[in-house]
Design an enzyme around this catalytic site. Structure first.
Site, PDB file in Angstrom:
ATOM      1  N   HIS A   1       0.800  -1.165   0.024  1.00  0.00           N
ATOM      2  CA  HIS A   1       0.066   0.033  -0.106  1.00  0.00           C
ATOM      3  C   HIS A   1       0.748   1.276   0.050  1.00  0.00           C
ATOM      4  O   HIS A   1       0.705   2.069  -1.170  1.00  0.00           O
ATOM      5  CB  HIS A   1      -1.109   0.074   1.140  1.00  0.00           C
ATOM      6  CG  HIS A   1      -1.624   1.373   1.424  1.00  0.00           C
ATOM      7  ND1 HIS A   1      -2.727   1.750   0.384  1.00  0.00           N
ATOM      8  CD2 HIS A   1      -1.608   2.155   2.394  1.00  0.00           C
ATOM      9  CE1 HIS A   1      -2.842   2.868   1.065  1.00  0.00           C
ATOM     10  NE2 HIS A   1      -2.496   3.157   2.062  1.00  0.00           N
TER      11      HIS A   1
ATOM     12  N   HIS B   1       3.761   6.846   5.493  1.00  0.00           N
ATOM     13  CA  HIS B   1       2.688   7.597   6.116  1.00  0.00           C
ATOM     14  C   HIS B   1       1.983   6.688   6.923  1.00  0.00           C
ATOM     15  O   HIS B   1       1.059   7.323   7.865  1.00  0.00           O
ATOM     16  CB  HIS B   1       1.813   8.036   4.796  1.00  0.00           C
ATOM     17  CG  HIS B   1       1.110   7.032   4.265  1.00  0.00           C
ATOM     18  ND1 HIS B   1       1.387   6.134   3.282  1.00  0.00           N
ATOM     19  CD2 HIS B   1      -0.310   6.545   4.279  1.00  0.00           C
ATOM     20  CE1 HIS B   1       0.597   5.571   3.002  1.00  0.00           C
ATOM     21  NE2 HIS B   1      -0.729   5.651   3.590  1.00  0.00           N
TER      22      HIS B   1
ATOM     23  N   GLU C   1       0.817   5.238  12.442  1.00  0.00           N
ATOM     24  CA  GLU C   1      -0.485   4.802  12.826  1.00  0.00           C
ATOM     25  C   GLU C   1      -0.786   3.359  13.033  1.00  0.00           C
ATOM     26  O   GLU C   1      -1.439   3.152  14.008  1.00  0.00           O
ATOM     27  CB  GLU C   1      -1.474   5.398  11.535  1.00  0.00           C
ATOM     28  CG  GLU C   1      -2.950   5.044  11.688  1.00  0.00           C
ATOM     29  CD  GLU C   1      -3.400   5.608  10.795  1.00  0.00           C
ATOM     30  OE1 GLU C   1      -4.627   5.000  10.120  1.00  0.00           O
ATOM     31  OE2 GLU C   1      -3.422   6.672  10.103  1.00  0.00           O
ATOM     32  N   ASP C   2      -0.029   2.856  12.305  1.00  0.00           N
ATOM     33  CA  ASP C   2      -0.187   1.136  12.437  1.00  0.00           C
ATOM     34  C   ASP C   2       0.851   0.323  13.131  1.00  0.00           C
ATOM     35  O   ASP C   2       0.590  -0.812  13.017  1.00  0.00           O
ATOM     36  CB  ASP C   2      -0.616   0.731  11.177  1.00  0.00           C
ATOM     37  CG  ASP C   2      -1.968   1.232  10.591  1.00  0.00           C
ATOM     38  OD1 ASP C   2      -2.810   1.577  11.290  1.00  0.00           O
ATOM     39  OD2 ASP C   2      -2.018   1.403   9.350  1.00  0.00           O
TER      40      ASP C   2
ATOM     41  N   ASP D   1      -3.025   8.444  -1.007  1.00  0.00           N
ATOM     42  CA  ASP D   1      -3.627   7.385  -0.208  1.00  0.00           C
ATOM     43  C   ASP D   1      -5.150   6.868  -0.259  1.00  0.00           C
ATOM     44  O   ASP D   1      -5.348   5.585  -0.461  1.00  0.00           O
ATOM     45  CB  ASP D   1      -3.412   7.651   1.189  1.00  0.00           C
ATOM     46  CG  ASP D   1      -4.029   6.767   2.281  1.00  0.00           C
ATOM     47  OD1 ASP D   1      -3.445   5.812   2.500  1.00  0.00           O
ATOM     48  OD2 ASP D   1      -4.942   7.225   2.972  1.00  0.00           O
TER      49      ASP D   1
END
Length: 708
Positions: A72, A96, A100-101, A161
């Site tokens: 991704h 990016h 967050e993940d 994105d």
């Protein structure tokens, strides 16, 4: 299909690992190749380190499709590379989702890649639902937009994105597909349009169309399929255009640019039926601005131009940086083709928008890459007018639901105008340029220029003429605002203002004021817009049905007399209320009395033309002054009647009666019958009344009465 092949290639490289020449991992070699084509001198070391960190931190994670998660960020980065993004953007794009993940922190990103990359990664990192609940999505978008205000590359990454997520949305549940598609339609697509990133916007539109309107999408795709099975007549028109421009000595590239699915659908809705030339447009690319107009001249000379289709977005660029000449031409066979003419630089900006402008900070500092390659290009694209307005009003919308609603309304405005508005009190009516959405009114201008001081706006002139606050402005209008006095609380906006505002800043400010002053507003609404005596009517004030022979039944004291007839009863006509020093004329009426009019009264002309006899009249000054009726035209506001009557009293006059007409479009008319100690004081009184804030004219009353 090329996007699918690229994704599969990245997936295999991400799984297999390994490195290739120049010690770049295989997975980003294709990204690097695309990037080098547009930025040959780019330093790729940061890109390599970013991929290594992203791959290791996402290792073991998979997408809903079953592919390694690293595919991704790789796909998003490839999209941005194809649009010409510089190295810092690509580095942040690879990272990016790490904060967050994964376990990677912003401090780690800052330490390894610097403040700029850290800022971009933070800007696109979502807020946690565990902390924000249902407000997480609107507050995440608010955070991204605020970050975009400082660096537009934040939104560039977010758009890429979202496009890759939309491409792979088929693995999601239908209800989730629909929810994501609606947000994309209402927020992301308008943002892509405003930032000029047409390449992303067009594909996003088609993907959303397929999810939200599957039947219409299928029907449109069938129309396109049927068209592709036939010979495209645009091929012949393009060949004619190439030959024409070659013979004219103009170096130009003539291409056929197919319409994307939504564009075909919109044209079908507009025309009802599509012709063979409606599935694409000619795109003509040249080297210099002057060549664009040379091409236009040749096309309009040798083909039949459809003049109604001509638009010059080079001389007047769209607010999203877009520049092109648009026209339509018909050949001898009657084939009509739409044509876009632009330079190659314009084409790059039309496709990639702000992404094509590179690093705004480097450009502002006279720095690298795009700034060096394209001197004279707009240095700072991060603060167009619409974004500045958005950043301003969002700070006054603490409620996430209000922000979300107003954001969608703001982004629904697809055009922008520029008006010129000086600060109130400035000598010139024009002033600084003020960008506003199309459809904006004088009220929007007041809040855009003055902020909360817009509450004090009571009127406006547009291009020198008094106009209603609800007036819709046009591009280039000069606006002059009138405000009530700054001392004391403002009378504030009326609820009707909400009916004709277009900007969220104005809407939010008005709603907050009305909410805070709900009780006062309710009280004011029961009276007039200025809170005073609306609709009062004294028996001594003439009405529209009064006849010209009706006379003032009050003693005049400063008396007109008929020379040689000292005992003749003389009365002042109500239609023009003459006072001493006025030139007057008398008309005999029944009962032996004489009615006295100003010689400029409209009733005089009617009666003279009817053959009514006249008598000379002169003034004899009495001891107790005179009576006069004055009319004040003003913008409605609280305390206007009090300020006017105070001014009248200060000039030594007494109010015999007053009439305030109901307000119309924020304007009111006050009519006063006054007793003056001396007629000589009338000019000074009228000047003093004109100086009352909000009053723009004071005149002697002339009533439209009919003769009996």
């Amino acid at each position: 299909m090329s996007a699918v092949r690229n994704l599969r290639k990245l997936s295999r490289a991400a799984v297999l690992g390994g490195t290739s020449r120049g010690s770049l991992p295989d997975a980003i070699e294709h990204v690097a190749k695309v990037h080098r084509a547009l930025h040959p001198g780019a330093d790729l070391r940061a890109l390599r380190r970013a991929y290594v960190l992203a791959e290791s931190s996402h290792r073991g994670q998979t997408r809903k499709s079953g592919e390694p998660y690293i595919t991704h960020p790789l796909a998003v980065t490839l999209l941005l590379a194809q649009l010409g993004a510089e190295t810092t953007t690509l580095t942040a794009s690879l990272l990016h989702d790490t904060v967050e993940d994964t376990e990677v922190t912003l401090d780690q990103v800052r330490e390894e890649f610097g403040d700029e990359v850290c800022y971009l990664v933070d800007g696109v990192t979502k807020l946690e639902k565990v902390d924000y609940g249902t407000a997480a999505e609107p507050e995440t978008f608010r955070k991204m937009l605020v970050a975009t205000g400082n660096d537009v590359r934040v939104m560039s990454i977010k758009l890429a994105d979202r496009l890759h997520n939309m491409r792979t949305l088929g693995v999601m549940r239908p209800e989730k597909q629909e929810r994501i598609a609606k947000v994309t339609r209402d927020v992301l697509i308008p943002l892509a349009e405003r930032l000029g990133v047409q390449a992303l916007k067009s594909e996003l539109e088609d993907l959303v169309f397929a999810i939200l309107h599957p039947e219409e999408h299928a029907r449109t795709r069938e129309l396109v399929r049927e068209h592709t099975e036939r010979l495209d007549p645009l091929t012949g028109v393009a060949a004619q255009a190439r030959r024409l421009l070659r013979e004219a000595g103009i170096n130009a590239q003539v291409l056929i640019r197919p319409r994307h699915t939504v564009s075909v659908h919109r044209l079908w809705l507009k025309r009802g039926e599509l012709g063979p030339c409606d599935f694409g447009r000619l795109l003509i690319l040249v080297g210099e601005d002057a060549d664009c107009y040379a091409v236009l001249g040749e096309l309009h000379t040798c083909f039949t131009p459809v003049i109604t289709e001509f638009k010059d977005f080079i001389a007047s660029p769209k607010f999203n940086l877009y520049q092109s000449l648009h026209t339509a031409i018909a050949d001898d066979s009657g084939r009509v083709a739409e044509v876009l003419v632009r330079t190659r630089r314009m084409h790059r900006v039309a496709e990639a928008g702000v992404i094509a402008l590179g690093d705004p900070h480097a450009a502002a500092e006279g720095g690298q890459e795009t700034a060096e390659e394209n001197p004279g290009e707009r240095a700072d694209p991060t603060r167009p007018g619409w974004l500045s307005r958005l950043l301003e009003w969002q700070s006054h919308a603490p409620d996430p639901n209000t922000f979300w609603t107003e954001l969608r309304d703001e982004l629904a405005q697809d055009r922008e105008i520029t008006v010129y508005c000086a600060a109130p009190g400035a000598e010139a009516p024009g002033g600084g340029a003020l960008p506003l959405p199309a459809g904006a009114t004088c009220v929007d201008t007041a809040y855009a220029r003055l902020g909360e001081a817009g509450h004090r706006c009571i009127g406006a002139r547009v291009n020198g003429r008094l106009t209603a606050l609800s007036t819709v402005l046009r591009d280039g209008d000069a606006v002059q605002l009138f405000l009530e006095p700054a001392n004391g609380s403002p009378s504030g906006p009326s609820p009707e203002w909400l009916d004709h505002v277009r900007t969220p800043a104005a809407r939010i400010a008005i709603r907050q004021w009305l909410s805070a002053h709900a009780q006062a507003t309710a009280e004011n609404d029961t009276g007039s817009a200025d809170g005073t005596l609306a609709g009062t009517h004294d028996a001594d004030t003439p009405g529209p049905d009064d006849a010209v022979e009706e006379l003032s039944d009050q003693p005049t004291e400063s008396t007109p007399v008929v020379p040689g007839r000292p005992d003749t009863p003389v009365r002042l006509a109500r239609c023009c209320t003459p006072v001493p020093s006025d030139a007057v004329i008398g008309f005999p009426v029944r009962g032996g009395a004489v009615t006295v009019h100003r010689d400029t009264c409209r009733a005089v002309a009617r009666m003279l033309s009817a053959g009514r006899p006249t008598l000379p009249v002169r003034w004899e000054q009495g001891a107790a002054g005179c009576r006069v009726t004055l009319r004040a035209e003003a913008f409605g506001r609280a305390h206007l009647l009090a300020d006017l009557t105070e001014t009248i009293a200060a000039e030594g006059a007494a109010v015999v009666s007053a009439d305030v007409e109901p307000p119309r479009e924020q304007r009111v008319r006050h009519t006063y019958t006054l007793q003056l100690p001396d007629a000589k004081g009338l000019p000074a009184l009228m000047r003093a009344m004109r100086r009352v804030p909000g009053v723009y004219d004071v005149t002697r009353a002339v009533h439209d009465l009919t003769t009996g």
